[in-house]
Design a protein around this motif. Structure first.
Motif, PDB file in Angstrom:
ATOM      1  N   ARG A  57      -6.349   5.905  17.169  1.00  0.00           N
ATOM      2  CA  ARG A  57      -5.842   5.787  15.795  1.00  0.00           C
ATOM      3  C   ARG A  57      -4.652   4.843  15.743  1.00  0.00           C
TER       4      ARG A  57
ATOM      5  N   ALA B 109      -4.321   0.965  13.818  1.00  0.00           N
ATOM      6  CA  ALA B 109      -3.371   0.737  12.723  1.00  0.00           C
ATOM      7  C   ALA B 109      -2.736  -0.647  12.833  1.00  0.00           C
TER       8      ALA B 109
ATOM      9  N   ARG C 130       0.005   5.224   5.234  1.00  0.00           N
ATOM     10  CA  ARG C 130      -1.267   4.815   4.640  1.00  0.00           C
ATOM     11  C   ARG C 130      -0.985   4.032   3.356  1.00  0.00           C
TER      12      ARG C 130
ATOM     13  N   GLY D  81      -5.967   2.518   1.784  1.00  0.00           N
ATOM     14  CA  GLY D  81      -6.574   3.326   2.838  1.00  0.00           C
ATOM     15  C   GLY D  81      -6.222   2.845   4.228  1.00  0.00           C
ATOM     16  N   ASP D  82      -5.778   1.587   4.368  1.00  0.00           N
ATOM     17  CA  ASP D  82      -5.383   1.082   5.680  1.00  0.00           C
ATOM     18  C   ASP D  82      -4.191   1.868   6.212  1.00  0.00           C
ATOM     19  N   GLU D  83      -4.181   2.128   7.521  1.00  0.00           N
ATOM     20  CA  GLU D  83      -3.029   2.762   8.149  1.00  0.00           C
ATOM     21  C   GLU D  83      -2.162   1.692   8.808  1.00  0.00           C
TER      22      GLU D  83
ATOM     23  N   ILE E 181       3.030   3.263  -0.531  1.00  0.00           N
ATOM     24  CA  ILE E 181       2.482   3.812   0.704  1.00  0.00           C
ATOM     25  C   ILE E 181       2.754   5.311   0.749  1.00  0.00           C
ATOM     26  N   GLU E 182       2.063   5.979   1.643  1.00  0.00           N
ATOM     27  CA  GLU E 182       2.322   7.396   1.911  1.00  0.00           C
ATOM     28  C   GLU E 182       2.595   7.549   3.397  1.00  0.00           C
TER      29      GLU E 182
ATOM     30  N   ILE F 216       2.747   9.372   6.764  1.00  0.00           N
ATOM     31  CA  ILE F 216       1.976  10.492   7.311  1.00  0.00           C
ATOM     32  C   ILE F 216       2.816  11.317   8.280  1.00  0.00           C
TER      33      ILE F 216
END
Length: 370
Positions: A23, A27, A59, A82-84, A134-135, A137
């Motif tokens: 993951r 990214a 994200r 949706g991209d990290e 952005i969010e 995580i």
């Protein structure tokens, strides 16, 4: 206080979650994280309280002003919802873009700089589009649950040198977008044509690669900025921290080149810029000061402000070069040399002007020497 390793491991398991290496590899990794060894990232803490310099996985929610992310290589990668991305928490002060601060918690915030700064926007320039949303995580952590911070990967402090010191030319701007970075590059080229070796250093600002790539392109033998000293940005730092950055970066190249050209971000009235100008420790390092300015009135106001702090302006340059009429007005109003881009390119005496001593002492200020 001693903490039992087994207890620490239990707390880590409760507060953090295992992180899949695949993951992290998938990214997009921002420029400001370039010194970090991401193989250290083993866990993620979704409930951490953000701190300046902490790395986080985020994200993309909605594209705004920043459509692309500057990668560690300098390439600007397109982003889609949706991209990290892997970025760092930090503050931003940009009079023509965003004013943002480290958010108080994980969750929705903004990408306020293409170099990878996650912050909560407070306000923006009227001409700037809404920021990219952005969010966050979670904060990236080591196996023991400790957060990964840029400061942990800063360059080692330099060893004090007894040999001759390099001559330091500090480039300040009357305001943002006064032409500081272009001036640094033109000065580096001018010095290089006179067979003087150079380093280019940016002490304050917001993490992004654009300026240091330009430094490299203009031929500086050594290039550094505050991210090499472990900071995503310098907004909000106190004077002691700013002095450490200056010591750290100038010390890395001091004595290795003939001249070090230093850029200070933003304008003369910006908080951190004023702190450095008022620092006797920083003042002691500066050989001469060049002021980048867009127009004559900004130049004269800047000169007056600097005089009160104990600095003479060795030369004016910057965006004023674009207007021959402005250049003529300023030359008629001051004895300080005005070096246009053409002057810096062709004038044999330009290096001598740039290297005039620009700092005078407390006694001179008290007796009113200008």
């Amino acid at each position: 206080m001693y903490v039992d390793p087994q207890l620490k491991a239990v707390v880590s398991d409760v507060c953090t979650l295992p992180l899949n290496h695949a993951r992290i590899s998938a990214a997009k990794r921002a420029f400001v994280t370039r010194r970090v060894d991401l193989s250290d990232a083993k866990r993620i803490d979704p409930g951490a309280t953000p701190r300046a310099g902490d790395l986080c996985l985020a994200r993309l929610v909605r594209k705004g002003h920043h459509q692309r992310l500057e990668l560690t290589t300098g390439r600007r990668a397109r982003m889609e919802p949706g991209d990290e991305i892997i970025v760092a928490f930090g503050n931003r002060y940009a009079t023509d873009q965003f004013h943002g601060v480290v958010p108080s918690q994980m969750g929705p915030c903004h990408l306020v700089a293409a170099g990878g700064i996650a912050a909560q926007m407070l306000d923006r320039h009227a001409s700037t589009r809404k920021p990219t949303e952005i969010e966050t995580i979670g904060t990236l952590c080591r196996a023991d649950g400790s957060p990964i911070n840029l400061a942990d990967y800063a360059m080692e402090a330099p060893t004090p040198r007894i040999a001759d010191h390099s001559f330091v030319i500090a480039v300040f701007g009357s305001g943002m977008n006064a032409g500081k970075t272009t001036s640094v590059c033109e000065i580096v080229r001018t010095l290089s044509r006179s067979n003087l070796s150079t380093a280019a250093v940016k002490i304050t600002g917001t993490g992004a690669g654009g300026d240091i790539w330009q430094y490299q392109d203009c031929g500086a033998q050594h290039v550094l900025d505050f991210t090499d000293a472990g900071h995503a940005s310098t907004m909000g730092l106190e004077a002691e921290a700013l002095e450490r950055i200056a010591d750290h970066l100038i010390g890395q190249v001091d004595g290795k080149v003939d001249c070090i050209v230093v850029e200070i971000a933003d304008g003369l009235l910006q908080r951190e810029t004023q702190m450095l100008l008022r620092s006797e420790k920083f003042r002691s390092k500066v050989g001469s000061l060049v002021l980048a300015t867009p127009d004559p009135l900004s130049a004269l106001g800047g000169q007056q402000f600097l005089d009160t702090l104990g600095y003479r302006v060795a030369a004016y340059t910057g965006r004023i070069s674009a207007s021959p009429l402005f250049v003529n007005e300023l030359r008629e109003a001051t004895h300080v040399p005005v070096l246009t881009s053409r002057d810096l390119e062709s004038m044999d005496s330009a290096p001598l002007i740039l290297m005039q001593q620009s700092v005078f002492d407390q006694h001179e200020r008290m007796v009113g020497v200008a």
